[in-house]
Write an enzyme that holds these catalytic residues in place. Structure first.
Site, PDB file in Angstrom:
ATOM      1  N   LYS A   1     -10.529  63.904  57.579  1.00  0.00           N
ATOM      2  CA  LYS A   1     -12.821  63.845  57.371  1.00  0.00           C
ATOM      3  C   LYS A   1     -12.467  63.869  55.518  1.00  0.00           C
ATOM      4  CE  LYS A   1     -13.761  66.883  61.501  1.00  0.00           C
ATOM      5  NZ  LYS A   1     -13.680  68.453  62.223  1.00  0.00           N
TER       6      LYS A   1
ATOM      7  N   VAL B   1     -17.704  63.179  60.446  1.00  0.00           N
ATOM      8  CA  VAL B   1     -17.678  63.668  59.990  1.00  0.00           C
ATOM      9  C   VAL B   1     -18.262  64.840  60.045  1.00  0.00           C
ATOM     10  CG1 VAL B   1     -17.581  64.787  57.276  1.00  0.00           C
ATOM     11  CG2 VAL B   1     -16.171  62.151  58.134  1.00  0.00           C
TER      12      VAL B   1
END
Ligand SMILES: NC(=O)c1ccc[n+]([C@@H]2O[C@H](COP(=O)([O-])OP(=O)(O)OC[C@H]3O[C@@H](n4cnc5c(N)ncnc54)[C@H](OP(=O)(O)O)[C@@H]3O)[C@@H](O)[C@H]2O)c1
Length: 358
Positions: free
Chosen positions: A227, A153
């Site tokens: 994510k 992420v």
């Protein structure tokens, strides 16, 4: 006392090669700074592997990088061979202070990662897929505390570390997290704000290599949804990917057909995006592609955000995460920076490796 760290790396694409370069460049510094000697004992691509339990030399690693750069396979080198499963590699290349690094984009690595954890090795991922499968697999992978995944992420931007090492252990209560986690979609939305045409921006993003060869993979939002899922699970929310509503930036009837046909059909979306941007502007807002986590749920899509907010101020392809918590309740805790690119991603992976072995 010098400690030797042995790396097993799955994947030698853009990120994988940038990581090898970074490890080679950092070796002297890590020896004096941390007393760590970092070496490679195994590397794999999709078909082949190279293993040397004494550690590969600088020259051998350089040759692997050059071969992969030219689109060859490791088995084309005299010390490479056509591999069997990745679990075999973990088996053969085991030992003390091993870190297994997954910089593939494959969902086939999970069994080998679980085996590595069972053996007591540390694991680092830039690959989101193993963590975006079932919640149960996420739990199995992360419960030992020996697996880190910062680069999944925001690439090198420490979004996960902020959650895991600052917010969660301080007993801070998270009200919501909002973020832009796609450099490509950031480029598109800030371009729209400048009055440019959607179709022209998509074409340019593709030409600049910001998108996958088929831009629908980025415009569909699934990468951002993965994510968001990883962030939600990091908070302890037992979500599955199917629980996350994902807004695609193109209609369903454009999802089949060739890339060329898709690009040709794109101008038909220009007017509706122009109107959306205009409508937002009259309210002092702008459009961003936002992942939003609140009250145990996550959503992903195009949102109007106040122009003067952190998300509204974001430019170009940067990523941003805004943590609205009990402690950070007046203004959110904001992290912002380059959220894509092989070097930033490799930097995030290397920092995770060092955090696990120091
Ligand atoms: N690029 C970025 O900016 C960025 C940012 C954040 C996160 N990431 C993540 O980082 C990962 C790597 O990205 P990338 O851009 O380096 O991808 P890439 O260039 O497509 O490279 C993928 C590599 O993985 C290898 N591979 C594929 N399947 C495999 C398998 N089953 N076992 C072992 N190796 C396998 C490929 O082998 P071959 O060489 O044989 O094809 C290739 O070397 C992805 O998960 C991506 O989402 C990338």
């Amino acid at each position: 006392m010098m400690k030797t760290i042995s790396l097993i790396q799955f994947g030698l694409g853009g990120v994988g090669r940038a990581l090898v370069e970074r490890v080679l460049a950092a070796r002297d510094e890590f020896e004096w700074r941390y007393g760590l000697h970092v070496r490679y004992i195994a590397l794999c691509d999709s078909r082949s592997a190279a293993i040397d339990l004494d550690g590969f030399s600088f020259t051998q690693l350089r040759r692997m990088l050059a071969a992969k750069e030219q689109g060859q396979s490791l088995e084309d080198l005299e010390f490479g061979y056509k591999r069997e499963s990745l679990e075999d590699i973990v088996d053969i290349a085991g030992g003390e202070d091993v870190v297994v690094v997954d910089v593939t984009a494959s969902d086939e690595t999970t069994p080998a990662l679980l085996l590595a954890l069972e053996r007591g090795y540390a694991v680092v991922l830039a690959n989101k897929k193993p963590l975006a499968g079932s919640f149960e697999t996420f739990r199995q992978l992360t419960q030992s505390g020996r697996l880190r995944y910062e680069a999944t992420v925001g690439a090198g931007v420490p979004v996960i570390a902020t959650l895991r090492e600052a917010i969660i252990p301080s007993f801070d209560r998270v009200f919501r997290i909002e973020g832009c986690f796609s450099g490509t979609l950031g480029f598109l939305t800030t371009g729209l704000e400048e009055g440019r045409l959607f179709s022209e921006l998509v074409r340019e993003a593709q030409e600049l290599g910001y998108t996958e060869p088929d831009p629908r993979e980025d415009l569909g939002g699934m990468d951002v949804a993965r994510k968001a899922l990883i962030l939600a699970r990091t908070l302890g929310w037992p979500l599955e990917l199917k629980h996350i509503p994902v807004e695609s930036l193109f209609p369903a009837d454009m999802s089949s057909g060739s890339v060329q046909a898709f690009l040709q059909a794109l101008p038909r979306l220009d007017e509706s995006y122009r109107q959306k941007v205009e409508a937002a502007r009259t309210r002092g807002h702008t459009l961003r592609y936002v992942a939003r986590l609140a009250d145990g749920a996550a959503t992903v899509g195009l949102r109007e955000v106040p122009k003067e907010s952190a998300l509204g101020q974001l430019r170009g392809s940067d990523n941003l995460a805004a943590f609205h918590t009990e402690v950070y309740n007046q203004t959110p805790l904001v992290l912002q920076g380059r959220g894509a690119g092989v070097h930033g991603t490799a930097a995030g992976v290397l920092a995770d490796i060092i955090a696990l072995v120091r």
